[in-house]
Write a protein that holds these residues in place. Structure first.
Motif, mmCIF file in Angstrom:
data_model
loop_
_atom_site.group_PDB
_atom_site.id
_atom_site.type_symbol
_atom_site.label_atom_id
_atom_site.label_comp_id
_atom_site.label_asym_id
_atom_site.label_seq_id
_atom_site.Cartn_x
_atom_site.Cartn_y
_atom_site.Cartn_z
ATOM 1 N N GLU A 120 11.613 9.998 -7.598
ATOM 2 C CA GLU A 120 11.559 10.352 -5.774
ATOM 3 C C GLU A 120 10.393 9.178 -5.619
ATOM 4 O O GLU A 120 10.528 8.272 -4.213
ATOM 5 N N PHE A 121 9.786 7.864 -6.197
ATOM 6 C CA PHE A 121 8.731 6.835 -5.720
ATOM 7 C C PHE A 121 9.464 5.424 -6.274
ATOM 8 O O PHE A 121 9.979 5.358 -4.595
ATOM 9 N N GLU A 122 11.169 5.829 -6.620
ATOM 10 C CA GLU A 122 11.911 4.506 -6.561
ATOM 11 C C GLU A 122 13.239 4.819 -5.214
ATOM 12 O O GLU A 122 13.231 4.308 -4.770
ATOM 13 N N ALA A 123 12.698 6.119 -5.490
ATOM 14 C CA ALA A 123 14.006 5.897 -3.957
ATOM 15 C C ALA A 123 13.590 5.720 -2.660
ATOM 16 O O ALA A 123 14.092 5.093 -2.029
ATOM 17 N N ARG A 124 12.098 6.006 -2.003
ATOM 18 C CA ARG A 124 11.176 5.842 -1.476
ATOM 19 C C ARG A 124 10.991 4.912 -1.389
ATOM 20 O O ARG A 124 11.108 3.655 -0.180
ATOM 21 N N THR A 150 1.292 -1.085 -0.090
ATOM 22 C CA THR A 150 -0.099 0.187 -0.142
ATOM 23 C C THR A 150 0.778 1.621 -0.150
ATOM 24 O O THR A 150 0.080 2.281 -1.015
ATOM 25 N N TYR A 151 1.732 0.825 0.483
ATOM 26 C CA TYR A 151 3.332 2.556 1.135
ATOM 27 C C TYR A 151 3.340 2.899 -0.708
ATOM 28 O O TYR A 151 3.745 3.647 -1.187
ATOM 29 N N SER A 152 4.216 1.685 -1.235
ATOM 30 C CA SER A 152 4.036 1.177 -2.411
ATOM 31 C C SER A 152 3.125 2.105 -3.293
ATOM 32 O O SER A 152 4.172 3.238 -4.315
ATOM 33 N N ALA A 153 1.729 1.451 -3.591
ATOM 34 C CA ALA A 153 1.265 2.031 -4.147
ATOM 35 C C ALA A 153 0.575 3.845 -4.022
ATOM 36 O O ALA A 153 0.037 4.363 -4.643
ATOM 37 N N LEU A 154 0.767 3.902 -2.786
ATOM 38 C CA LEU A 154 0.616 5.499 -2.253
ATOM 39 C C LEU A 154 1.962 5.960 -3.258
ATOM 40 O O LEU A 154 1.342 7.668 -4.259
ATOM 41 N N LEU A 155 3.251 6.259 -3.004
ATOM 42 C CA LEU A 155 4.236 6.894 -3.807
ATOM 43 C C LEU A 155 3.742 6.579 -5.298
ATOM 44 O O LEU A 155 4.022 7.957 -5.844
ATOM 45 N N ALA A 156 3.280 5.681 -5.876
ATOM 46 C CA ALA A 156 2.957 5.288 -7.360
ATOM 47 C C ALA A 156 2.624 6.451 -7.461
ATOM 48 O O ALA A 156 2.423 6.859 -8.743
ATOM 49 N N ALA A 157 0.997 6.747 -6.893
ATOM 50 C CA ALA A 157 -0.380 7.493 -7.299
ATOM 51 C C ALA A 157 0.493 8.364 -7.119
ATOM 52 O O ALA A 157 -0.132 9.918 -7.982
ATOM 53 N N ARG A 158 1.041 8.969 -6.012
ATOM 54 C CA ARG A 158 1.739 10.814 -6.316
ATOM 55 C C ARG A 158 2.513 11.204 -7.056
ATOM 56 O O ARG A 158 2.563 12.085 -8.051
ATOM 57 N N SER A 159 3.323 9.954 -7.684
ATOM 58 C CA SER A 159 3.974 10.018 -8.952
ATOM 59 C C SER A 159 2.951 10.369 -10.163
ATOM 60 O O SER A 159 3.214 11.119 -11.305
ATOM 61 N N ILE A 160 2.353 9.763 -10.326
ATOM 62 C CA ILE A 160 1.382 9.523 -11.183
ATOM 63 C C ILE A 160 1.274 10.057 -11.724
ATOM 64 O O ILE A 160 0.503 11.275 -13.273
ATOM 65 N N GLU A 187 2.762 19.794 9.860
ATOM 66 C CA GLU A 187 4.428 20.902 9.503
ATOM 67 C C GLU A 187 4.770 20.540 8.282
ATOM 68 O O GLU A 187 4.655 19.133 7.760
ATOM 69 N N PRO A 188 5.533 21.611 7.628
ATOM 70 C CA PRO A 188 6.232 21.013 6.149
ATOM 71 C C PRO A 188 6.872 19.807 6.016
ATOM 72 O O PRO A 188 7.274 20.423 7.411
ATOM 73 N N GLU A 189 7.028 19.369 5.446
ATOM 74 C CA GLU A 189 8.080 18.204 5.731
ATOM 75 C C GLU A 189 9.404 18.659 4.975
ATOM 76 O O GLU A 189 9.193 19.160 3.944
ATOM 77 N N LEU A 190 11.089 18.176 4.807
ATOM 78 C CA LEU A 190 12.124 18.375 4.220
ATOM 79 C C LEU A 190 12.302 16.792 3.189
ATOM 80 O O LEU A 190 11.124 16.018 3.408
ATOM 81 N N PRO A 191 12.499 17.047 1.547
ATOM 82 C CA PRO A 191 12.738 16.092 1.133
ATOM 83 C C PRO A 191 13.931 14.772 1.859
ATOM 84 O O PRO A 191 14.446 15.196 2.720
ATOM 85 N N LEU A 192 13.368 13.661 1.352
ATOM 86 C CA LEU A 192 13.725 12.825 2.334
ATOM 87 C C LEU A 192 16.024 12.872 1.127
ATOM 88 O O LEU A 192 16.270 11.959 2.587
ATOM 89 N N PHE A 193 15.685 13.165 0.497
ATOM 90 C CA PHE A 193 16.964 13.387 -0.618
ATOM 91 C C PHE A 193 17.532 14.810 -0.847
ATOM 92 O O PHE A 193 16.678 15.445 -1.277
ATOM 93 N N PRO A 194 18.701 14.224 -0.819
ATOM 94 C CA PRO A 194 19.480 15.998 -1.551
ATOM 95 C C PRO A 194 18.426 15.470 -2.857
ATOM 96 O O PRO A 194 18.957 15.411 -3.994
ATOM 97 N N GLY A 195 17.799 17.139 -3.239
ATOM 98 C CA GLY A 195 17.630 17.754 -4.590
ATOM 99 C C GLY A 195 16.357 17.050 -4.845
ATOM 100 O O GLY A 195 15.870 17.142 -5.788
ATOM 101 N N GLY A 196 15.691 15.875 -3.433
ATOM 102 C CA GLY A 196 14.701 15.583 -3.904
ATOM 103 C C GLY A 196 13.291 15.982 -4.007
ATOM 104 O O GLY A 196 13.057 17.328 -4.147
#
Ligand code: FAD
Length: 493
Positions: A349-353, A323-333, A468-477
Motif C-alpha cells: 500500500e505504501f509503495e503503490a501510493r 513528508t507524504y512518503s514518510a506518513l505512508l511508511a509510518a502507517r505501514s510500519i 468521512e470514511p474513505e474508499l481504497p485508492l486501489f482495487p483490493g487496497g
C-alpha cells in the motif's frame, strides 16, 4: 567482551523532513525508534518553499503547527509565475476565492536549517532516540531481510543496532538506498543544473503576495526567487543541460551573467547585495537530482524522501514527497508492529501510493515545462467548468484549491465528500472539453485521484476521526484508520 547489540523497533537513517516525520509518527504509537543523523542540527539544506498539505496535513499530525506559526516564517499564499507564452507574470493564490478563504490556505517559505530542526527536536520530545553526528555506514542483512544498521558515532566508535525495520531517509546522497534492490533511474527529461545563493534587500511582490514564490522562465532556464525573511531572499537559476557551460567556472560571475539575462530578476535584485558569509554565504550547485528507485522497499527496509526519488524544483514538491512518503511508511510500519497486517500487504500500500504520487508530479511537471501554452487557457477552462461568477484566475484556483486545501470542506465534515464529487465532475468536464491548449495534467486519471487524496490528507488532519470514511485508492487496497496513523482493511458499510 562485546557491547550487546541495541535493539529497536525501527531505526531511521537521516533526520531531514522525511526521517523526522516517519520516526515521530511511529514513536507516537509507542514504538522504540532510533534516528541516526550524520550532521549536528541546525544544518543547511535547499528546498525552502513548502506546500499547504505539508504544513496543515503532516505537520499538524506531528504536533508542530503552533511552533511553526510562532517561528515567523514568511507566509506563502501562492505562486507568481512569469512562465509560458505570455510575457506578463501571473499569480495563483491558495485562497483567492471567498468560498475557500480559510485557515489552511497557505504554506510557509522556510529556512530549512530552522524548519528541519523544529521537526527533529519534536521527534525527540515525542520519544525518538535522536543521535546526531552519527553516520550510518551500512545495513545488516539476515535471513532474507534487513535486520539493522552499522553506524559510526562522533568519536569514531563503531556500532551495530538491530531493528524490525530500517528506514533510509538519508537523502539524495544516501549510501544505503541501493540495498533495497532495483536501480536508481535518472530522468531523461529533468536534466537541469541549479546554481543558487542568498541576497539581502531584494524587492518583494506587492501585498498580499509578498510571501509568494516567484518563478521566472528565461532563455537558459528559470529562476526561483523565494523570500525567507523581510530582507533575505533565496535565488536560484535552474539551467537547461544544453546550457551547462553557463555555470562552469567562477560561480559568482556565472550567477551575475544569468541574472543579467533575466530582466524581471535583475529588477528585483537591483538594490540587493549577495550574502557572502555564514551559512548562506556560499554559491552552491546541484545536478543529477531527478531520479527514482525502481524498488521502494524489501523485507525489513524502506526508502522515503530523496533516498527514494525526487522530480524537480519547480512547484515545490520535494518536501511534500518526503513528508507524504514518510506518513505512508509510518502507517505501514505501525500496522505491522501492531500485528494488524502482514508486511507485504502493508508495504505494498505504501509503495503503490508513493509511486503514484511521484508519477503524478512527474507527469504534471513535464507538462508545466511546455512553454508555448498560455496560462489563460487553464483559467478560462476552469471558469467554464465551474460556471461561477468569479474571475477566471479565481475559478482556476478554486478548482485546484477545493482539493489541495479543502477550505470549503472544513466547515462541516459532510462538505468533504460533496467538494470531492464536485471537483471530480469539474475535472471530467475539463478533460472532455479539452482543446489544443488544454493542460495535459487534467486529462490524467492519476492526477485526478492524487489531487483528491491530497485533499483528504489535509482534511483528515483537521477533522481527525470526524472525517468521512474513505474508499481504497486501489482495487483490493487498504484505507486509512480514523486517526490517520495506520492502514485498515476496507469493509464497505
Ligand atoms: P534531506 O533533507 O536531504 O535529509 C537527509 C538527511 O540525512 C540529512 O540531514 C543528512 O545529513 C542525513 N544523512 C545523509 N547521509 C547519512 C548517513 N549515512 N547517516 C545518517 N544521516 C545521513 N523541495 C521543496 O519542497 N521546495 C523547494 O523549493 C525545493 N527546491 C529545491 C531546489 C533544488 C535545486 C533541489 C535539488 C531540490 C529542491 N527541493 C525542494 C527538494 C528538497 O531539497 C528535498 O526533496 C528534501 O530536502 C528531501 O528531504 P529528505 O528528508 O528526504 O532528505
Amino acid at each position: 567482551w562485546k557491547m550487546p547489540v541495541e535493539e529497536f523497533d525501527v531505526v531511521v537513517a537521516g533526520g531531514g523532513p522525511a526521517g523526522s516525520t516517519v520516526a515521530t509518527l511511529v514513536a507516537m504509537q509507542g514504538h522504540r525508534v532510533l534516528l541516526l543523523e550524520k550532521e549536528t542540527f541546525p544544518r543547511y539544506q535547499i528546498g525552502e518553499s513548502l506546500l499547504p498539505s505539508t504544513v496543515h496535513g503532516v505537520c499538524r499530525m506531528l504536533g508542530v503547527s503552533d511552533e511553526l506559526a510562532a517561528a515567523g516564517f514568511p507566509v506563502k499564499r501562492g505562486g507568481t509565475f512569469r512562465w509560458g507564452a505570455r510575457p506578463e507574470p501571473w499569480t495563483f493564490s491558495f485562497a483567492v476565492s471567498p468560498l475557500m478563504n480559510g485557515p489552511t490556505s497557505f504554506a510557509y517559505q522556510v529556512e530549512r536549517a530552522r524548519f528541519d530542526e523544529i521537526l527533529l527536536r519534536n521527534a525527540q520530545r515525542k520519544g525518538v532516540d535522536v543521535r546526531e553526528g552519527c553516520s550510518v555506514t551500512g545495513v545488516i542483512e539476515g535471513d532474507e531481510r534487513i535486520t539493522g544498521v552499522r553506524y559510526t558515532d562522533p568519536d569514531g566508535g563503531e556500532h551495530e543496532v538491530s531493528a524490525r525495520f530500517v528506514v533510509d531517509a538519508s537523502g539524495n546522497k544516501s549510501r544505503l538506498y541501493s540495498q533495497v534492490g532495483g536501480v536508481r533511474n535518472y530522468s531523461e527529461f529533468f536534466r537541469s543544473l541549479a546554481l543558487f545563493g542568498y541576497f539581502e534587500n531584494g524587492k518583494r511582490l506587492p501585498e498580499p503576495y509578498s510571501g509568494n514564490i516567484l518563478s521566472v522562465a528565461f532563455d537558459s532556464g528559470w529562476f526561483w526567487y523565494i523570500p525567507l525573511s523581510d530582507t533575505m531572499t533565496s535565488v536560484g537559476a535552474v539551467v537547461r543541460r544544453e546550457m551547462a557551460e553557463k555555470i562552469q567556472g567562477d560561480r559568482e560571475k556565472a550567477l551575475q551573467a544569468l541574472i543579467a539575462e533575466c530582466p524581471l530578476i535583475s529588477d528585483y535584485l537591483a538594490d540587493a547585495r549577495r550574502i557572502t558569509t555564514g551559512r548562506y554565504g556560499e554559491l552552491r550547485v546541484r545536478k543529477d537530482y531527478s531520479y527514482h528507485q525502481t524498488s521502494y522497499w524489501r523485507p525489513g527496509m524502506i526508502l522515503v524522501g530523496d533516498a527514494a526519488c525526487f522530480v524537480d524544483p519547480v512547484f515545490s514538491s520535494g518536501v511534500h514527497l518526503a513528508t507524504y512518503s514518510a506518513l505512508l511508511a509510518a502507517r505501514s510500519i505501525n500496522s505491522v508492529l501492531a500485528e494488524d497486517l502482514d508486511e507485504k500487504t502493508a508495504l505494498s500500500e505504501f509503495e503503490a501510493r508513493y509511486r503514484r504520487e511521484y508519477g503524478v508530479f512527474y507527469e504534471f511537471l513535464v507538462s508545466f515545462y511546455q512553454m508555448n501554452v498560455n496560462e489563460e487557457s487553464y483559467f478560462w477552462q476552469a471558469k467554464k467548468v465551474t460556471n461561477n461568477k468569479h474571475t477566471e484566475i479565481e475559478s482556476f484556483v478554486e478548482l485546484i484549491g477545493g482539493v489541495s486545501s479543502g477550505e470549503a470542506a472544513l466547515a462541516t465534515a459532510g462538505r468533504i465528500a460533496e467538494r470531492s464529487a464536485e471537483f471530480a465532475a469539474a475535472v471530467d468536464q475539463m478533460a472532455a472539453s479539452a482543446d489544443g491548449n488544454m493542460v495535459p495534467m487534467y486529462k490524467s486519471e492519476v492526477v485526478k485521484q492524487v489531487m483528491q487524496e491530497g485533499g483528504q490528507v489535509q482534511m483528515k488532519a483537521v477533522l481527525g476521526a470526524d472525517a468521512e470514511p474513505e474508499l481504497p485508492l486501489f482495487p483490493g487496497g487498504l484505507v486509512v484508520s480514523p486517526d490517520g496513523m495506520k492502514w485498515l482493511p476496507y469493509r464497505p458499510a
